[in-house]
Design an enzyme around this catalytic site. Structure first.
Site, PDB file in Angstrom:
ATOM      1  N   LYS A 291     -15.044 -11.961   1.687  1.00  0.00           N
ATOM      2  CA  LYS A 291     -13.956 -12.675   2.377  1.00  0.00           C
ATOM      3  C   LYS A 291     -14.052 -12.512   3.895  1.00  0.00           C
ATOM      4  CE  LYS A 291     -10.488 -10.444   0.469  1.00  0.00           C
ATOM      5  NZ  LYS A 291     -11.175  -9.463  -0.388  1.00  0.00           N
TER       6      LYS A 291
ATOM      7  N   ARG B  79      -1.590 -10.849  -1.628  1.00  0.00           N
ATOM      8  CA  ARG B  79      -2.225 -10.052  -2.673  1.00  0.00           C
ATOM      9  C   ARG B  79      -1.326  -9.894  -3.884  1.00  0.00           C
ATOM     10  NH1 ARG B  79      -5.881  -7.028   1.108  1.00  0.00           N
ATOM     11  NH2 ARG B  79      -7.341  -5.780  -0.108  1.00  0.00           N
TER      12      ARG B  79
ATOM     13  N   ARG C  28     -21.623  -0.851   1.822  1.00  0.00           N
ATOM     14  CA  ARG C  28     -20.982  -1.407   3.027  1.00  0.00           C
ATOM     15  C   ARG C  28     -20.794  -0.331   4.104  1.00  0.00           C
ATOM     16  NH1 ARG C  28     -15.590  -4.914   2.599  1.00  0.00           N
ATOM     17  NH2 ARG C  28     -14.568  -2.988   1.956  1.00  0.00           N
TER      18      ARG C  28
ATOM     19  N   ARG D 179     -16.217   3.037   5.241  1.00  0.00           N
ATOM     20  CA  ARG D 179     -14.753   2.997   5.253  1.00  0.00           C
ATOM     21  C   ARG D 179     -14.251   4.086   4.312  1.00  0.00           C
ATOM     22  NH1 ARG D 179     -12.352  -3.050   4.388  1.00  0.00           N
ATOM     23  NH2 ARG D 179     -11.036  -1.924   2.939  1.00  0.00           N
TER      24      ARG D 179
ATOM     25  N   ARG E 154      -9.275   0.181  -6.370  1.00  0.00           N
ATOM     26  CA  ARG E 154      -8.996  -1.074  -5.667  1.00  0.00           C
ATOM     27  C   ARG E 154      -9.335  -2.281  -6.550  1.00  0.00           C
ATOM     28  NH1 ARG E 154     -12.631  -0.222  -0.945  1.00  0.00           N
ATOM     29  NH2 ARG E 154     -12.015  -2.268  -0.209  1.00  0.00           N
TER      30      ARG E 154
HETATM   31  P1  AMP Z   1      -8.763  -4.879   2.950  1.00  0.00           P
HETATM   32  O1  AMP Z   1      -9.437  -4.603   4.236  1.00  0.00           O
HETATM   33  O2  AMP Z   1      -8.275  -6.309   2.818  1.00  0.00           O
HETATM   34  O3  AMP Z   1      -9.571  -4.437   1.752  1.00  0.00           O
HETATM   35  O4  AMP Z   1      -7.418  -3.993   2.940  1.00  0.00           O
HETATM   36  C1  AMP Z   1      -7.492  -2.579   3.009  1.00  0.00           C
HETATM   37  C2  AMP Z   1      -6.221  -1.983   2.448  1.00  0.00           C
HETATM   38  O5  AMP Z   1      -5.082  -2.404   3.243  1.00  0.00           O
HETATM   39  C3  AMP Z   1      -5.858  -2.377   1.032  1.00  0.00           C
HETATM   40  O6  AMP Z   1      -6.558  -1.609   0.065  1.00  0.00           O
HETATM   41  C4  AMP Z   1      -4.359  -2.104   1.023  1.00  0.00           C
HETATM   42  O7  AMP Z   1      -4.076  -0.720   0.943  1.00  0.00           O
HETATM   43  C5  AMP Z   1      -3.936  -2.587   2.403  1.00  0.00           C
HETATM   44  N1  AMP Z   1      -3.600  -4.028   2.399  1.00  0.00           N
HETATM   45  C6  AMP Z   1      -4.254  -5.035   3.051  1.00  0.00           C
HETATM   46  N2  AMP Z   1      -3.677  -6.226   2.817  1.00  0.00           N
HETATM   47  C7  AMP Z   1      -2.622  -5.998   1.992  1.00  0.00           C
HETATM   48  C8  AMP Z   1      -1.663  -6.818   1.367  1.00  0.00           C
HETATM   49  N3  AMP Z   1      -1.650  -8.160   1.535  1.00  0.00           N
HETATM   50  N4  AMP Z   1      -0.725  -6.219   0.570  1.00  0.00           N
HETATM   51  C9  AMP Z   1      -0.703  -4.893   0.403  1.00  0.00           C
HETATM   52  N5  AMP Z   1      -1.610  -4.054   0.944  1.00  0.00           N
HETATM   53  C10 AMP Z   1      -2.560  -4.581   1.735  1.00  0.00           C
END
Ligand code: AMP
Length: 239
Positions: free
Chosen positions: A15, A90, A127, A170, A181
């Protein structure tokens, strides 16, 4: 007509990478909730303090908190001509809130990147992100391809190809958290597909293809969606 784009997909589906390309192509900003939250943690803000442990455990930040973050971000002028949302919504509650936030702002285009779990595990394990500029490397850059490529990629060299900064993993890209996740995605985010499926602006994209092909398929899907929703979408991409 604005391009309001939502990218849905499990962690590691590509993404972020594809969002950067589409933002460049359509000249609109990328709104990544993960990036916003990580920046808040890095800056040591109140929001950052509240979400640090949740992100580290691979769980979702509460709908209330994240909806407020997105509402504020999408109120900024730079999103008037559209945006690419990466990592939001999400949950179905977040999706309903997004419809409400965007009322009167043109159609919402929804694309879902589909990638099998085995491949996601492989990509997330490899990654690396740049500590200085946040660029992400992995996927097609994984070390096992170095031999084929005949040269060191950023993941092996440990240095960012863009700014030379150090590459790190990360904290939520370790094996146990990756599994959590992916489970969170299946339980809480996958139902979004049913929420959006009947809209004429919805598409499923094969995210297992080469990145350029994924971008091409995304662009076709976006143009078709804009046309279906009555916008003069064709020819809008900068190419
Ligand atoms: P990402 O970089 O999109 O994988 O997001 C990293 C982390 O941020 C996720 O595992 C969640 O803990 C939090 N997070 C990001 N976007 C959301 C969302 N829309 N709703 C809830 N938690 C989020």
């Amino acid at each position: 007509m604005a391009l309001n784009l939502v990218m849905i997909g499990p962690p590691g589906a590509g993404k972020g990478t594809q969002a950067i390309r589409l933002c460049r192509q359509y000249d609109i900003p990328k709104v990544s909730t993960g990036d916003i939250l990580r920046e808040a943690v890095h800056a040591g803000s109140a929001l950052g303090g509240d979400v640090k442990d949740i992100i580290g455990a691979g769980r979702l930040v509460s709908d209330e908190v994240i909806i407020a973050v997105v509402r504020e971000r999408l109120a900024k002028d730079d999103t008037a001509r559209g945006f690419v949302l990466d990592g939001f919504p999400r949950t179905v509650t977040q999706a309903r809130a997004l419809d409400e936030i965007l009322e009167g702002r043109g159609p919402l285009v929804i694309v879902v990147l589909e990638v099998p779990e085995r491949e996601l595990l492989r990509r997330l394990t490899w990654r690396r992100v740049c500590e200085d500029c946040g660029a992400s490397f992995g996927g097609v850059d994984v070390p096992e391809l170095a031999e084929q490529r005949g040269s060191e990629g950023p993941v092996e060299s440990g240095r960012c190809r863009k700014c030379g900064g150090p590459l790190v993993q990360r904290p939520d890209d370790n094996a146990a958290v990756i599994r959590d996740r992916l489970t969170v995605f299946t339980n809480q985010t996958a139902p979004l597909v049913d929420f959006y499926r009947d809209r004429p602006t919805f598409s499923l994209i094969n995210g297992l293809q080469a990145p350029d092909q994924v971008t091409a398929d995304l662009t076709s899907a976006i143009e078709a969606a804009l046309a279906a929703s009555g916008a003069t979408g064709r020819g809008r991409a900068r190419a």
